[in-house]
Design a protein around this motif. Structure first.
Motif, mmCIF file in Angstrom:
data_model
loop_
_atom_site.group_PDB
_atom_site.id
_atom_site.type_symbol
_atom_site.label_atom_id
_atom_site.label_comp_id
_atom_site.label_asym_id
_atom_site.label_seq_id
_atom_site.Cartn_x
_atom_site.Cartn_y
_atom_site.Cartn_z
ATOM 1 N N ILE A 48 0.830 -1.206 0.000
ATOM 2 C CA ILE A 48 0.000 0.000 0.000
ATOM 3 C C ILE A 48 0.871 1.265 0.000
ATOM 4 O O ILE A 48 0.630 2.260 -0.728
ATOM 5 C CB ILE A 48 -0.932 0.002 1.216
ATOM 6 C CG1 ILE A 48 -1.910 -1.183 1.128
ATOM 7 C CG2 ILE A 48 -1.701 1.322 1.329
ATOM 8 C CD1 ILE A 48 -2.806 -1.345 2.326
ATOM 9 N N GLY A 49 1.964 1.247 0.804
ATOM 10 C CA GLY A 49 2.862 2.399 0.835
ATOM 11 C C GLY A 49 3.531 2.657 -0.510
ATOM 12 O O GLY A 49 3.700 3.811 -0.945
ATOM 13 N N GLY A 50 3.863 1.553 -1.211
ATOM 14 C CA GLY A 50 4.475 1.698 -2.529
ATOM 15 C C GLY A 50 3.530 2.337 -3.520
ATOM 16 O O GLY A 50 3.911 3.193 -4.341
ATOM 17 N N ILE A 51 2.238 1.908 -3.443
ATOM 18 C CA ILE A 51 1.250 2.461 -4.359
ATOM 19 C C ILE A 51 1.068 3.970 -4.101
ATOM 20 O O ILE A 51 0.995 4.804 -5.026
ATOM 21 C CB ILE A 51 -0.083 1.712 -4.220
ATOM 22 C CG1 ILE A 51 0.078 0.245 -4.695
ATOM 23 C CG2 ILE A 51 -1.191 2.408 -4.996
ATOM 24 C CD1 ILE A 51 -1.138 -0.612 -4.465
ATOM 25 N N VAL A 52 1.001 4.325 -2.809
ATOM 26 C CA VAL A 52 0.840 5.755 -2.475
ATOM 27 C C VAL A 52 2.041 6.556 -2.955
ATOM 28 O O VAL A 52 1.929 7.657 -3.510
ATOM 29 C CB VAL A 52 0.637 5.911 -0.952
ATOM 30 C CG1 VAL A 52 0.651 7.388 -0.555
ATOM 31 C CG2 VAL A 52 -0.686 5.268 -0.530
ATOM 32 N N ALA A 53 3.265 6.000 -2.746
ATOM 33 C CA ALA A 53 4.484 6.707 -3.173
ATOM 34 C C ALA A 53 4.496 6.911 -4.685
ATOM 35 O O ALA A 53 4.854 7.985 -5.196
ATOM 36 C CB ALA A 53 5.727 5.944 -2.719
ATOM 37 N N LEU A 54 4.098 5.886 -5.430
ATOM 38 C CA LEU A 54 4.049 5.995 -6.884
ATOM 39 C C LEU A 54 3.045 7.072 -7.311
ATOM 40 O O LEU A 54 3.272 7.831 -8.264
ATOM 41 C CB LEU A 54 3.686 4.647 -7.505
ATOM 42 C CG LEU A 54 4.767 3.548 -7.407
ATOM 43 C CD1 LEU A 54 4.233 2.235 -7.975
ATOM 44 C CD2 LEU A 54 6.023 3.973 -8.187
ATOM 45 N N ALA A 55 1.907 7.127 -6.588
ATOM 46 C CA ALA A 55 0.909 8.140 -6.936
ATOM 47 C C ALA A 55 1.453 9.554 -6.689
ATOM 48 O O ALA A 55 1.242 10.489 -7.483
ATOM 49 C CB ALA A 55 -0.373 7.894 -6.122
ATOM 50 N N VAL A 56 2.184 9.710 -5.563
ATOM 51 C CA VAL A 56 2.754 11.029 -5.265
ATOM 52 C C VAL A 56 3.783 11.435 -6.313
ATOM 53 O O VAL A 56 3.822 12.568 -6.816
ATOM 54 C CB VAL A 56 3.371 11.017 -3.857
ATOM 55 C CG1 VAL A 56 4.148 12.312 -3.599
ATOM 56 C CG2 VAL A 56 2.262 10.859 -2.803
ATOM 57 N N ILE A 57 4.661 10.479 -6.658
ATOM 58 C CA ILE A 57 5.702 10.753 -7.658
ATOM 59 C C ILE A 57 5.060 11.126 -8.999
ATOM 60 O O ILE A 57 5.479 12.062 -9.707
ATOM 61 C CB ILE A 57 6.623 9.557 -7.802
ATOM 62 C CG1 ILE A 57 7.438 9.372 -6.482
ATOM 63 C CG2 ILE A 57 7.578 9.723 -8.969
ATOM 64 C CD1 ILE A 57 8.236 8.086 -6.452
ATOM 65 N N ALA A 58 4.009 10.387 -9.363
ATOM 66 C CA ALA A 58 3.335 10.667 -10.631
ATOM 67 C C ALA A 58 2.725 12.084 -10.631
ATOM 68 O O ALA A 58 2.761 12.819 -11.629
ATOM 69 C CB ALA A 58 2.269 9.619 -10.891
#
Length: 217
Positions: free
Chosen positions: A175-185
């Protein structure tokens, strides 16, 4: 002559008749003076009984003497052991001998009594006591089934495998990885949008209404 013969014949006939009558009288009186004898026994001679009886009974044809020592009864088993219980009891024509024990096999009886005419008589007989048949031992096949019912274990339902601890611990990282990817995007998107917008020159002014040429005046 003939008369004399006839007379002698008559005398001989009378004498013969008297002799016959005397013999008949003696024969009729003989049973009254005969010795007493054993008439019956209980148990009967040569019989077989299930168990040793409590008493032995001897019955005679005449009244017996009750004087001390006049009557004797010996009862022994197959091993020679006495099964008589005390002294016999004499009542008129019967002798009763109490017995004791649980002996089996041949039982021998020896008796002696004094008859009514004072003459002692004796005898011997035997009877058998049956040997009990042992009860058969039940075999495994004939043994009764165990009345206790056998408990049947029902198969347990298939349990749903629980997620392993490794999968459970990896869920927050995913879940943390998905959130981080969304922020980076989102950051990349904003940066790209600013680069596409042209900068505004501060020295350039937009033409106004006063900027028209002289010809327009």
């Amino acid at each position: 002559m003939t008369h004399a013969i006839t007379l002698r014949f008559r005398c001989l006939l009378v004498a013969l008749t008297a002799v016959l009558m005397t013999i008949g009288s003696l024969a009729a009186a003989a049973p009254a003076h005969a010795h007493d004898e054993l008439v019956s026994t209980d148990p009967e001679a040569d019989s077989t009984v299930e168990v040793l009886p409590e008493e032995l009974v001897l019955t005679f044809s005449g009244i017996l003497s009750t004087e001390e020592g006049a009557t004797e009864v010996a009862v022994t088993d197959s091993a020679g052991e006495s099964v008589a219980d005390g002294d016999p009891e004499v009542v008129e024509t019967t002798v009763t001998q109490p017995l004791v024990g649980d002996s089996t096999g041949a039982i021998t009886v020896q008796w002696k009594v004094v008859s009514s005419d004072g003459h002692p008589i004796s005898g011997e007989f035997s009877f058998d006591v049956a040997t009990p048949t042992p009860s058969p031992t039940p075999t495994a096949s004939s043994a009764e089934p165990d009345p206790t019912p056998t408990e049947t274990v029902a198969p347990s339902p298939t349990a749903t495998p629980e997620p392993s601890s490794e999968v459970s611990s990896a869920v927050p990282w995913v879940i943390g990885g998905i959130v981080a990817l969304a922020v980076i995007a989102a950051v990349v998107y904003l940066v790209a949008s600013r680069r596409r917008t042209p900068p505004t020159d501060p020295g350039t002014h937009a033409p106004g209404p006063d900027s028209a040429g002289p010809s327009e005046r």
